[in-house]
Design a protein around this motif. Structure first.
Motif, PDB file in Angstrom:
ATOM      1  N   HIS A  72       7.042  -5.816  -9.863  1.00  0.00           N
ATOM      2  CA  HIS A  72       6.791  -4.773  -8.881  1.00  0.00           C
ATOM      3  C   HIS A  72       5.767  -3.766  -9.369  1.00  0.00           C
ATOM      4  CE1 HIS A  72       9.837  -5.420  -5.582  1.00  0.00           C
ATOM      5  NE2 HIS A  72      10.093  -6.396  -6.441  1.00  0.00           N
ATOM      6  N   THR A  73       5.719  -3.508 -10.671  1.00  0.00           N
ATOM      7  CA  THR A  73       4.657  -2.636 -11.183  1.00  0.00           C
ATOM      8  C   THR A  73       3.308  -3.319 -11.017  1.00  0.00           C
ATOM      9  OG1 THR A  73       6.262  -1.860 -12.828  1.00  0.00           O
ATOM     10  CG2 THR A  73       4.003  -1.124 -13.093  1.00  0.00           C
ATOM     11  N   GLY A  74       3.288  -4.638 -11.176  1.00  0.00           N
ATOM     12  CA  GLY A  74       2.069  -5.387 -10.889  1.00  0.00           C
ATOM     13  C   GLY A  74       1.667  -5.268  -9.428  1.00  0.00           C
ATOM     14  N   PHE A  75       2.640  -5.376  -8.530  1.00  0.00           N
ATOM     15  CA  PHE A  75       2.347  -5.197  -7.104  1.00  0.00           C
ATOM     16  C   PHE A  75       1.785  -3.799  -6.830  1.00  0.00           C
ATOM     17  CE2 PHE A  75       5.838  -8.384  -5.533  1.00  0.00           C
ATOM     18  CZ  PHE A  75       4.982  -9.439  -5.764  1.00  0.00           C
ATOM     19  N   LEU A  76       2.390  -2.777  -7.450  1.00  0.00           N
ATOM     20  CA  LEU A  76       1.924  -1.405  -7.251  1.00  0.00           C
ATOM     21  C   LEU A  76       0.510  -1.216  -7.795  1.00  0.00           C
ATOM     22  CD1 LEU A  76       5.227   0.480  -8.111  1.00  0.00           C
ATOM     23  CD2 LEU A  76       3.989   0.654  -5.940  1.00  0.00           C
ATOM     24  N   THR A  77       0.212  -1.866  -8.914  1.00  0.00           N
ATOM     25  CA  THR A  77      -1.131  -1.796  -9.490  1.00  0.00           C
ATOM     26  C   THR A  77      -2.147  -2.397  -8.532  1.00  0.00           C
ATOM     27  OG1 THR A  77      -0.180  -2.005 -11.709  1.00  0.00           O
ATOM     28  CG2 THR A  77      -2.543  -2.414 -11.494  1.00  0.00           C
ATOM     29  N   LEU A  78      -1.808  -3.553  -7.982  1.00  0.00           N
ATOM     30  CA  LEU A  78      -2.712  -4.200  -7.032  1.00  0.00           C
ATOM     31  C   LEU A  78      -2.871  -3.355  -5.774  1.00  0.00           C
ATOM     32  CD1 LEU A  78      -4.402  -6.582  -6.087  1.00  0.00           C
ATOM     33  CD2 LEU A  78      -2.291  -7.764  -5.420  1.00  0.00           C
ATOM     34  N   ALA A  79      -1.769  -2.793  -5.290  1.00  0.00           N
ATOM     35  CA  ALA A  79      -1.838  -1.951  -4.084  1.00  0.00           C
ATOM     36  C   ALA A  79      -2.753  -0.746  -4.317  1.00  0.00           C
ATOM     37  CB  ALA A  79      -0.444  -1.484  -3.694  1.00  0.00           C
ATOM     38  N   LYS A  80      -2.620  -0.120  -5.475  1.00  0.00           N
ATOM     39  CA  LYS A  80      -3.468   1.052  -5.777  1.00  0.00           C
ATOM     40  C   LYS A  80      -4.934   0.639  -5.859  1.00  0.00           C
ATOM     41  CE  LYS A  80      -3.579   5.094  -8.828  1.00  0.00           C
ATOM     42  NZ  LYS A  80      -3.025   6.103  -7.906  1.00  0.00           N
ATOM     43  N   HIS A  81      -5.183  -0.502  -6.490  1.00  0.00           N
ATOM     44  CA  HIS A  81      -6.554  -0.994  -6.624  1.00  0.00           C
ATOM     45  C   HIS A  81      -7.169  -1.292  -5.262  1.00  0.00           C
ATOM     46  CE1 HIS A  81      -9.903  -2.840  -8.747  1.00  0.00           C
ATOM     47  NE2 HIS A  81      -9.784  -3.929  -7.998  1.00  0.00           N
ATOM     48  N   LEU A  82      -6.351  -1.806  -4.348  1.00  0.00           N
ATOM     49  CA  LEU A  82      -6.835  -2.149  -3.009  1.00  0.00           C
ATOM     50  C   LEU A  82      -6.863  -0.946  -2.067  1.00  0.00           C
ATOM     51  CD1 LEU A  82      -4.903  -5.518  -2.447  1.00  0.00           C
ATOM     52  CD2 LEU A  82      -7.297  -5.231  -3.111  1.00  0.00           C
ATOM     53  N   GLY A  83      -6.288   0.179  -2.502  1.00  0.00           N
ATOM     54  CA  GLY A  83      -6.190   1.343  -1.624  1.00  0.00           C
ATOM     55  C   GLY A  83      -5.226   1.105  -0.483  1.00  0.00           C
ATOM     56  N   ALA A  84      -4.218   0.267  -0.733  1.00  0.00           N
ATOM     57  CA  ALA A  84      -3.255  -0.091   0.305  1.00  0.00           C
ATOM     58  C   ALA A  84      -2.052   0.846   0.282  1.00  0.00           C
ATOM     59  CB  ALA A  84      -2.802  -1.542   0.125  1.00  0.00           C
ATOM     60  N   GLY A  85      -1.225   0.768   1.314  1.00  0.00           N
ATOM     61  CA  GLY A  85      -0.095   1.673   1.472  1.00  0.00           C
ATOM     62  C   GLY A  85       1.058   1.377   0.528  1.00  0.00           C
ATOM     63  N   PRO A  86       2.098   2.225   0.582  1.00  0.00           N
ATOM     64  CA  PRO A  86       3.192   2.143  -0.383  1.00  0.00           C
ATOM     65  C   PRO A  86       4.217   1.037  -0.121  1.00  0.00           C
ATOM     66  CG  PRO A  86       3.607   3.936   1.152  1.00  0.00           C
ATOM     67  CD  PRO A  86       2.230   3.420   1.461  1.00  0.00           C
ATOM     68  N   GLU A  87       4.252   0.482   1.089  1.00  0.00           N
ATOM     69  CA  GLU A  87       5.267  -0.524   1.421  1.00  0.00           C
ATOM     70  C   GLU A  87       4.771  -1.921   1.053  1.00  0.00           C
ATOM     71  OE1 GLU A  87       8.212   0.550   2.081  1.00  0.00           O
ATOM     72  OE2 GLU A  87       7.428   2.594   2.115  1.00  0.00           O
ATOM     73  N   TYR A  88       4.584  -2.122  -0.230  1.00  0.00           N
ATOM     74  CA  TYR A  88       3.913  -3.312  -0.747  1.00  0.00           C
ATOM     75  C   TYR A  88       4.734  -4.591  -0.612  1.00  0.00           C
ATOM     76  CZ  TYR A  88       6.944  -2.421  -4.744  1.00  0.00           C
ATOM     77  OH  TYR A  88       8.051  -2.208  -5.531  1.00  0.00           O
ATOM     78  N   VAL A  89       6.022  -4.498  -0.259  1.00  0.00           N
ATOM     79  CA  VAL A  89       6.819  -5.724  -0.083  1.00  0.00           C
ATOM     80  C   VAL A  89       6.816  -6.210   1.360  1.00  0.00           C
ATOM     81  CG1 VAL A  89       8.322  -5.297  -2.063  1.00  0.00           C
ATOM     82  CG2 VAL A  89       8.976  -4.429   0.193  1.00  0.00           C
ATOM     83  N   ASP A  90       6.218  -5.468   2.262  1.00  0.00           N
ATOM     84  CA  ASP A  90       6.138  -5.915   3.650  1.00  0.00           C
ATOM     85  C   ASP A  90       5.305  -7.193   3.733  1.00  0.00           C
ATOM     86  OD1 ASP A  90       7.628  -3.751   4.348  1.00  0.00           O
ATOM     87  OD2 ASP A  90       6.011  -2.666   5.371  1.00  0.00           O
ATOM     88  N   ILE A  91       5.720  -8.121   4.553  1.00  0.00           N
ATOM     89  CA  ILE A  91       5.081  -9.433   4.623  1.00  0.00           C
ATOM     90  C   ILE A  91       3.607  -9.346   5.000  1.00  0.00           C
ATOM     91  CG2 ILE A  91       5.758  -9.830   7.031  1.00  0.00           C
ATOM     92  CD1 ILE A  91       5.675 -12.489   4.207  1.00  0.00           C
ATOM     93  N   ASP A  92       3.211  -8.335   5.789  1.00  0.00           N
ATOM     94  CA  ASP A  92       1.822  -8.212   6.217  1.00  0.00           C
ATOM     95  C   ASP A  92       1.015  -7.237   5.361  1.00  0.00           C
ATOM     96  OD1 ASP A  92       1.985 -10.029   8.351  1.00  0.00           O
ATOM     97  OD2 ASP A  92       2.878  -8.505   9.648  1.00  0.00           O
ATOM     98  N   HIS A  93       1.603  -6.717   4.289  1.00  0.00           N
ATOM     99  CA  HIS A  93       0.884  -5.817   3.392  1.00  0.00           C
ATOM    100  C   HIS A  93      -0.213  -6.596   2.662  1.00  0.00           C
ATOM    101  CE1 HIS A  93       0.152  -3.104  -0.032  1.00  0.00           C
ATOM    102  NE2 HIS A  93       0.685  -2.141   0.729  1.00  0.00           N
ATOM    103  N   PRO A  94      -1.360  -5.972   2.370  1.00  0.00           N
ATOM    104  CA  PRO A  94      -2.440  -6.675   1.661  1.00  0.00           C
ATOM    105  C   PRO A  94      -1.993  -7.333   0.360  1.00  0.00           C
ATOM    106  CG  PRO A  94      -3.259  -4.616   2.537  1.00  0.00           C
ATOM    107  CD  PRO A  94      -1.778  -4.616   2.794  1.00  0.00           C
ATOM    108  N   VAL A  95      -1.058  -6.727  -0.344  1.00  0.00           N
ATOM    109  CA  VAL A  95      -0.557  -7.342  -1.581  1.00  0.00           C
ATOM    110  C   VAL A  95       0.114  -8.675  -1.284  1.00  0.00           C
ATOM    111  CG1 VAL A  95       1.212  -7.144  -3.382  1.00  0.00           C
ATOM    112  CG2 VAL A  95      -0.320  -5.218  -2.923  1.00  0.00           C
TER     113      VAL A  95
END
Length: 332
Positions: free
Chosen positions: A139-162
């Motif tokens: 999950h820290t890896g997911f958060l790292t990718l989300a931050k890098h992509l400038g994506a939102g905080p709900e990184y486990v959502d099926i349609d999230h960029p992560v």
């Protein structure tokens, strides 16, 4: 789910007391099946055995290098850890480097499997945090990718960029379009594939750096796991003990409900095991047997003996039975 083949047996004295049925596939570098037992096209959920595939976008996107991640963080991204201090301390440092805290996780709190960590929380009158969750590295890896992509905080959502990036990597590596998904224990989507697809993905991880961005990312993740087996699981765990027993030559990973995979870079092979009844002891026995069969593991190493025969003792220490690989599986 089909019944599979008899893979692991539990004997008490002269009596066959229990049997574990299962499926297994070994794939080569081309993705072709070298050997199979049960149904190679069985549709299954890989659970945490797919964490290496879920970690590929972390590297491919440039996020890992942008945030200065080293082998320890990459091993944790693939881990189902015990929640020991060696795990949670590193996760929290990594998380802090992102400017985030425990509340950013979407994996939920979990009591540590590591007894010193668990007992320490009890003595301190504290409750487990999300960093203690066995999937907090992923999950820290997911958060790292989300931050890098400038994506939102709900990184486990099926349609999230992560998760879209994870799905693309997953389908490419398995060679199978997603056959549906379930929500894992850590709240992230877990996509179904076939036994062949999962073994094929592990074989591609074994090939590693083939000149492609994805191949280079696979090689880095596998190297991190091989270098840090203590971070992938923890003391007493099959992943850690068996990787140590093989001298860091092979990466292996368990998944909930008795899934186990192995990545053999020297042989360019990938393996996948699924025990039908979800019995972890049988999955550990089966993967150890396959690793012995293919020359990666010494069957006389204590870590191998522990999984291959699992001597069963009673409360007085008297050996009352043993675990065995069935003749139908590996002919032992």
């Amino acid at each position: 789910m089909t019944h599979g083949v008899d893979m692991v047996e539990i004997w008490r004295g002269p009596v066959l007391e229990s049997q574990h049925m299962g499926h297994a596939v070994v794939c080569d570098a081309s993705g072709g099946i070298v050997e199979a037992w049960g149904d190679p096209e069985l549709v299954m959920l890989p659970r945490s055995s797919a964490k290496m595939l879920q970690g590929l976008p972390l590297i491919e996107s440039g996020a890992a290098d942008a945030f200065g991640l080293g082998p320890e963080q990459l091993a944790l991204a693939c881990a189902s850890h015990n929640g020991a201090a060696i795990h949670t301390d590193r996760v929290n440092v990594w998380l802090g480097g992102l400017g985030l805290d425990d509340s950013a996780f979407r994996c939920g709190p979990q009591e540590p499997a590591d007894l010193p960590a668990r007992d320490g929380l009890i003595r301190a009158g504290q409750v487990p945090c999300q960093c203690h969750n066995n999937c907090s590295g992923k999950h820290t890896g997911f958060l790292t990718l989300a931050k890098h992509l400038g994506a939102g905080p709900e990184y486990v959502d099926i349609d999230h960029p992560v998760q879209r990036a994870v799905l693309e990597a997953y389908e490419d590596m398995t060679g199978v379009a997603s056959l549906g998904y379930g929500i894992d224990g850590c709240s992230a989507p877990n996509h179904a594939t076939t036994m062949h697809g999962l073994a094929r993905a592990m074989a591609r991880m074994a090939v590693g750096d083939d000149g492609s961005v994805r191949g280079a990312a696979a090689a880095r993740l596998v190297a991190a796991m091989r270098a840090h087996p203590d971070l992938v699981a923890g003391e007493g765990r099959a992943c850690t003990e068996l990787m140590r027993a093989m001298g860091g030559k092979v990466a292996i990973k368990t998944g909930a409900e008795a899934v186990f995979v192995a990545i053999l870079p020297d042989q360019k092979l990938g393996m996948a095991v699924k025990i039908v009844d979800g019995g972890t002891r049988a999955a550990e026995c089966a993967i150890a047997g396959l690793l012995v069969k293919y020359g990666a593991l010494d069957e006389n190493h204590p870590a191998a003996v522990k999984r291959l025969t699992g001597p069963i003792a009673n409360w007085r220490g008297i050996e009352t039975g043993e675990m065995r690989l069935s003749a139908q599986f590996l002919g032992r």
